[in-house]
Design a protein around this motif. Structure first.
Motif, mmCIF file in Angstrom:
data_model
loop_
_atom_site.group_PDB
_atom_site.id
_atom_site.type_symbol
_atom_site.label_atom_id
_atom_site.label_comp_id
_atom_site.label_asym_id
_atom_site.label_seq_id
_atom_site.Cartn_x
_atom_site.Cartn_y
_atom_site.Cartn_z
ATOM 1 N N GLY A 238 21.831 -32.844 -34.307
ATOM 2 C CA GLY A 238 22.049 -33.818 -35.365
ATOM 3 C C GLY A 238 20.845 -34.320 -36.122
ATOM 4 N N HIS A 239 19.636 -33.947 -35.670
ATOM 5 C CA HIS A 239 18.451 -34.510 -36.325
ATOM 6 C C HIS A 239 17.400 -33.455 -36.638
ATOM 7 C CE1 HIS A 239 20.029 -38.550 -35.731
ATOM 8 N NE2 HIS A 239 20.258 -38.255 -34.466
ATOM 9 N N ASP A 240 17.864 -32.219 -36.861
ATOM 10 C CA ASP A 240 16.950 -31.153 -37.259
ATOM 11 C C ASP A 240 15.846 -30.934 -36.230
ATOM 12 O OD1 ASP A 240 16.196 -29.154 -39.042
ATOM 13 O OD2 ASP A 240 14.731 -30.449 -40.033
ATOM 14 N N GLY A 241 16.167 -31.206 -34.972
ATOM 15 C CA GLY A 241 15.191 -30.975 -33.914
ATOM 16 C C GLY A 241 14.080 -32.002 -33.856
ATOM 17 N N GLN A 242 14.238 -33.090 -34.610
ATOM 18 C CA GLN A 242 13.194 -34.124 -34.644
ATOM 19 C C GLN A 242 13.656 -35.393 -33.922
ATOM 20 O OE1 GLN A 242 10.189 -33.331 -36.269
ATOM 21 N NE2 GLN A 242 11.218 -31.341 -36.358
ATOM 22 N N VAL A 243 12.706 -36.145 -33.411
ATOM 23 C CA VAL A 243 13.023 -37.468 -32.896
ATOM 24 C C VAL A 243 13.357 -38.339 -34.104
ATOM 25 C CG1 VAL A 243 12.145 -39.509 -31.696
ATOM 26 C CG2 VAL A 243 11.474 -37.223 -30.919
ATOM 27 N N PRO A 244 14.543 -38.932 -34.136
ATOM 28 C CA PRO A 244 14.929 -39.724 -35.309
ATOM 29 C C PRO A 244 14.080 -40.989 -35.434
ATOM 30 C CG PRO A 244 16.547 -39.977 -33.573
ATOM 31 C CD PRO A 244 15.594 -38.903 -33.116
ATOM 32 N N SER A 245 13.739 -41.344 -36.669
ATOM 33 C CA SER A 245 12.937 -42.548 -36.882
ATOM 34 C C SER A 245 13.823 -43.772 -37.117
ATOM 35 C CB SER A 245 12.000 -42.358 -38.080
ATOM 36 O OG SER A 245 12.752 -42.033 -39.241
ATOM 37 N N ASP A 246 15.083 -43.539 -37.406
ATOM 38 C CA ASP A 246 16.021 -44.653 -37.602
ATOM 39 C C ASP A 246 16.353 -45.267 -36.243
ATOM 40 O OD1 ASP A 246 18.284 -46.249 -37.834
ATOM 41 O OD2 ASP A 246 19.090 -45.082 -39.503
ATOM 42 N N PRO A 247 16.083 -46.559 -36.078
ATOM 43 C CA PRO A 247 16.323 -47.209 -34.787
ATOM 44 C C PRO A 247 17.755 -47.038 -34.276
ATOM 45 C CG PRO A 247 15.019 -48.643 -36.180
ATOM 46 C CD PRO A 247 15.436 -47.481 -37.041
ATOM 47 N N ALA A 248 18.715 -47.051 -35.168
ATOM 48 C CA ALA A 248 20.112 -46.896 -34.732
ATOM 49 C C ALA A 248 20.340 -45.498 -34.165
ATOM 50 C CB ALA A 248 21.057 -47.160 -35.895
ATOM 51 N N ASP A 249 19.703 -44.503 -34.770
ATOM 52 C CA ASP A 249 19.828 -43.134 -34.259
ATOM 53 C C ASP A 249 19.121 -42.986 -32.915
ATOM 54 O OD1 ASP A 249 21.285 -42.346 -36.478
ATOM 55 O OD2 ASP A 249 19.515 -41.692 -37.586
ATOM 56 N N LEU A 250 17.970 -43.611 -32.794
ATOM 57 C CA LEU A 250 17.252 -43.582 -31.521
ATOM 58 C C LEU A 250 18.102 -44.210 -30.421
ATOM 59 C CD1 LEU A 250 13.596 -44.673 -32.424
ATOM 60 C CD2 LEU A 250 14.258 -42.577 -31.238
ATOM 61 N N ARG A 251 18.634 -45.368 -30.727
ATOM 62 C CA ARG A 251 19.404 -46.124 -29.743
ATOM 63 C C ARG A 251 20.632 -45.370 -29.265
ATOM 64 N NH1 ARG A 251 21.526 -48.050 -26.379
ATOM 65 N NH2 ARG A 251 21.874 -50.198 -25.684
#
Length: 293
Positions: free
Chosen positions: A103-116
């Motif tokens: 869901g995030h193109d293989g990247q750690v998401p920077s959006d806090p909601a996505d991280l959470r």
DNA sequence: CATTCGTGGCA
DNA sequence: TTGCCAAGAAT
């Protein structure tokens, strides 16, 4: 002196202290990636920093990206986690890596909601990765920060057993308004709690804010609040689960039933082994219990 | 909100 | 020697 001026004076002193006394941890290097930061934060959950440095370096060398970890087998992930404890964290990281690939193109998401939303990432880890990896100054509240603020600002030895709304408000109030300064404070306050303002035997003599700390000013009064329940370990399910999984890690083939018998009452061992299967830490085949290879 | 979930070092 | 506790999360 106003409360705001008091906070700013503490910020200045702690930030100056951190600049010279902060540890040179590998995930704090400029070349550390958000993935490296995330892995460090998950490994550090309830595990002393000194014990995760080696495993972190090995982990990042082997799986430098979320995609690399996503391609590994659960068994390899569990084996690499070794004895860091709470191995469900390893599976969570594995699942998080797959989610980032999907869901995030293989990247750690920077959006806090996505991280959470990632498995194993809660309020603390969301804030820590946001602040440390992305420069997004969310207020970081861990056990160190709670203790530091409780002592300096409130004059008490220990925070309440669980994080309260009042504590969140206090920490938010203490977060500097300027983003760079806020991010610096986040890590410096944690470091002060880890190295100086420790739970047991705090090193107040070496503290950069010993002359401003309200707990010190009050004569370091002992904790006066609800009694905390000790963790307890001997004889617990947790201990037995650990022993079962330790056998599985050391084995190269499924564990024969008689191997597990030596661990305790067969019924109990079977119940916990099944529980480990349900969590994905083991699989149960005709040959016995084994890591999910 | 209280419990559960590993492991090991240290006061 | 042994209880305490260590960059929490999930339920």
């Amino acid at each position: 002196m106003s409360e705001a001026a008091f906070r700013e004076a503490v910020h200045d002193a702690v930030l100056r202290w951190y600049a010279v006394a902060g540890r040179d941890l590998p995930w704090r290097h400029r070349d550390a990636t958000p993935w490296g930061v995330l892995v460090s934060e998950v490994m550090a959950q309830q595990t002393p920093i000194a014990r995760i440095i080696g495993p972190w370096q090995a982990w990042l060398a082997r799986w430098p990206t979320p995609a690399a970890l996503a391609s590994a087998s659960p068994a390899d992930v569990i084996l690499a986690w070794d004895r860091l404890g709470y191995p469900r964290r390893a599976l969570g990281l594995h699942r998080a890596a797959k989610a980032m690939v999907e869901g995030h193109d293989g990247q750690v998401p920077s959006d806090p909601a996505d991280l959470r939303a990632l498995p194993g990432v809660g309020e603390y880890t969301t804030a820590a990765v946001s602040s440390f990896a992305f420069g997004n100054p969310l207020v970081v509240i861990d056990t160190n920060v709670r203790r530091v603020l409780t002592r300096i600002a409130l004059g008490r030895e220990q925070a309440a057993p669980s994080l309260t709304a009042a504590e969140r408000a206090l920490a938010q109030e203490w977060l500097p308004a300027e983003p760079d300064r806020a991010n610096a404070w986040n890590v410096a306050a944690m470091e002060l709690g880890a190295l100086i303002c420790t739970a047991r035997a705090p090193r107040c003599e070496d503290c950069p804010v010993r002359d401003r700390c309200r707990w010190v000013a009050a004569g370091r009064p002992a904790y006066d609040g609800p009694v905390r329940k000790g963790q307890g370990y001997e004889g617990t399910d947790r201990q037995l689960r650990g022993r079962i999984l330790a056998l599985a890690r050391a084995a190269t083939a499924p564990l024969a039933p008689e191997v597990l018998e030596g661990l305790g009452e067969p019924e109990r061992v079977a119940r916990l082994a099944e529980q480990l299967c349900a969590e994905g830490l083991l699989v149960h085949s005709r040959a016995g219990y084994d890591l999910p290879r």
